[in-house]
Design an enzyme around this catalytic site. Structure first.
Site, PDB file in Angstrom:
ATOM      1  N   GLY A  46       0.835  -1.193   0.000  1.00  0.00           N
ATOM      2  CA  GLY A  46       0.000   0.000   0.000  1.00  0.00           C
ATOM      3  C   GLY A  46       0.871   1.244   0.000  1.00  0.00           C
ATOM      4  O   GLY A  46       2.001   1.209   0.508  1.00  0.00           O
ATOM      5  N   GLN A  51       3.344   9.908   0.709  1.00  0.00           N
ATOM      6  CA  GLN A  51       4.620   9.189   0.853  1.00  0.00           C
ATOM      7  C   GLN A  51       5.568   9.473  -0.311  1.00  0.00           C
ATOM      8  O   GLN A  51       6.763   9.196  -0.214  1.00  0.00           O
ATOM      9  CB  GLN A  51       4.392   7.684   0.998  1.00  0.00           C
ATOM     10  CG  GLN A  51       3.721   7.308   2.320  1.00  0.00           C
ATOM     11  CD  GLN A  51       3.516   5.820   2.447  1.00  0.00           C
ATOM     12  OE1 GLN A  51       2.529   5.292   1.992  1.00  0.00           O
ATOM     13  NE2 GLN A  51       4.466   5.122   3.047  1.00  0.00           N
ATOM     14  N   CYS A  94       5.861  -0.135   7.231  1.00  0.00           N
ATOM     15  CA  CYS A  94       5.547   1.016   6.382  1.00  0.00           C
ATOM     16  C   CYS A  94       6.775   1.371   5.551  1.00  0.00           C
ATOM     17  O   CYS A  94       7.891   1.401   6.083  1.00  0.00           O
ATOM     18  CB  CYS A  94       5.152   2.200   7.263  1.00  0.00           C
ATOM     19  SG  CYS A  94       4.741   3.684   6.340  1.00  0.00           S
ATOM     20  N   LEU A  95       6.560   1.669   4.271  1.00  0.00           N
ATOM     21  CA  LEU A  95       7.693   2.019   3.406  1.00  0.00           C
ATOM     22  C   LEU A  95       8.376   3.306   3.873  1.00  0.00           C
ATOM     23  O   LEU A  95       9.539   3.535   3.548  1.00  0.00           O
ATOM     24  CB  LEU A  95       7.225   2.164   1.952  1.00  0.00           C
ATOM     25  CG  LEU A  95       6.704   0.866   1.305  1.00  0.00           C
ATOM     26  CD1 LEU A  95       6.140   1.160  -0.082  1.00  0.00           C
ATOM     27  CD2 LEU A  95       7.803  -0.185   1.225  1.00  0.00           C
ATOM     28  N   HIS A 136      -4.399   1.876   7.796  1.00  0.00           N
ATOM     29  CA  HIS A 136      -3.004   2.347   7.859  1.00  0.00           C
ATOM     30  C   HIS A 136      -2.780   3.449   6.813  1.00  0.00           C
ATOM     31  O   HIS A 136      -2.223   4.519   7.128  1.00  0.00           O
ATOM     32  CB  HIS A 136      -2.068   1.155   7.616  1.00  0.00           C
ATOM     33  CG  HIS A 136      -0.622   1.499   7.469  1.00  0.00           C
ATOM     34  ND1 HIS A 136       0.358   1.005   8.309  1.00  0.00           N
ATOM     35  CD2 HIS A 136       0.047   2.288   6.561  1.00  0.00           C
ATOM     36  CE1 HIS A 136       1.536   1.486   7.927  1.00  0.00           C
ATOM     37  NE2 HIS A 136       1.379   2.249   6.873  1.00  0.00           N
ATOM     38  N   GLU A 137      -3.228   3.199   5.571  1.00  0.00           N
ATOM     39  CA  GLU A 137      -3.003   4.182   4.503  1.00  0.00           C
ATOM     40  C   GLU A 137      -3.811   5.449   4.736  1.00  0.00           C
ATOM     41  O   GLU A 137      -3.341   6.562   4.469  1.00  0.00           O
ATOM     42  CB  GLU A 137      -3.336   3.582   3.135  1.00  0.00           C
ATOM     43  CG  GLU A 137      -2.511   2.360   2.731  1.00  0.00           C
ATOM     44  CD  GLU A 137      -1.011   2.566   2.837  1.00  0.00           C
ATOM     45  OE1 GLU A 137      -0.543   3.708   2.662  1.00  0.00           O
ATOM     46  OE2 GLU A 137      -0.305   1.586   3.117  1.00  0.00           O
ATOM     47  N   HIS A 140      -2.167   7.915   6.886  1.00  0.00           N
ATOM     48  CA  HIS A 140      -1.175   8.746   6.190  1.00  0.00           C
ATOM     49  C   HIS A 140      -1.801  10.041   5.668  1.00  0.00           C
ATOM     50  O   HIS A 140      -1.149  11.087   5.642  1.00  0.00           O
ATOM     51  CB  HIS A 140      -0.587   7.999   4.986  1.00  0.00           C
ATOM     52  CG  HIS A 140       0.522   7.042   5.315  1.00  0.00           C
ATOM     53  ND1 HIS A 140       1.723   7.454   5.837  1.00  0.00           N
ATOM     54  CD2 HIS A 140       0.626   5.700   5.166  1.00  0.00           C
ATOM     55  CE1 HIS A 140       2.512   6.388   5.996  1.00  0.00           C
ATOM     56  NE2 HIS A 140       1.872   5.313   5.603  1.00  0.00           N
TER      57      HIS A 140
HETATM   58 NI    NI Z   1       2.643   3.351   5.637  1.00  0.00          NI
END
Ligand code: NI
Length: 169
Positions: A46, A51, A94-95, A136-137, A140
């Site tokens: 995701g 991001q 998370c990236l 989660h996304e 962000h």
């Molecule tokens: Ni993330």
């Protein structure tokens, strides 16, 4: 399509609140294509637009398992219409917080409304990994990272570790 750079903590842009999208047009689809390519290359399941430094309420996701065909999904202006009282823990990563994993407790099921790649309005129920990932996304989009759900000590340790990795790279 193009690969974009993924921001990592403690980049202040990750704390920004993203703005709603007015229309799903070709420019937005080009952004979503870039996001998907960047997510696959990482690799991740995701990615939110912020991001890659774009403060728009846009998410891409693919929850296909290894060996399965790709199942790209796009969420524009997603909203949670309902969340279950029962919660479930999941070890998240998370990236933007590379190589850190920790357990976060979230509602086990949610009902969503969003616009898809074509700009159509969709309502959908989510559970399991889908419910975890979309929550989660969506965090962000409001400048919240999964480590913000952890204790202050764990959060500070995570950021320290990521900084250290960046220095070593
Ligand atoms: Ni993330």
């Amino acid at each position: 399509m193009a690969l974009r750079e993924i921001l990592v903590v403690p980049d202040a842009r990750l704390k920004q609140v993203s703005q709603p999208v007015a229309t799903v047009d070709d420019d937005l689809r080009a952004l979503m294509d870039d996001m998907l390519e960047t997510m696959y290359a990482a690799p991740g399941i995701g990615l939110a637009a912020i991001q890659i430094g774009v403060p728009k309420r846009v998410i891409v996701m693919d929850l296909a398992r290894e060996g399965e065909d790709r199942q790209p999904r796009y969420f524009v202006n997603p909203e949670i219409l309902w969340a279950s009282d029962d919660t479930a823990p999941y070890e998240e990563g998370c990236l933007s917080v590379p190589e850190i994993y920790d357990e976060v407790e979230r509602p086990a099921r949610v009902k969503l409304r969003y616009l898809n790649y074509k700009g159509e309005q969709i309502e959908e129920d989510a559970e399991g990994l889908f419910a975890v990932c979309i929550q989660h996304e969506m965090d962000h989009l409001d400048g919240v990272l999964f480590i913000d759900h952890l204790s202050r000590l764990k959060r500070e340790q995570a950021i320290k570790k990521v900084k250290k990795q960046a220095k070593a790279a």
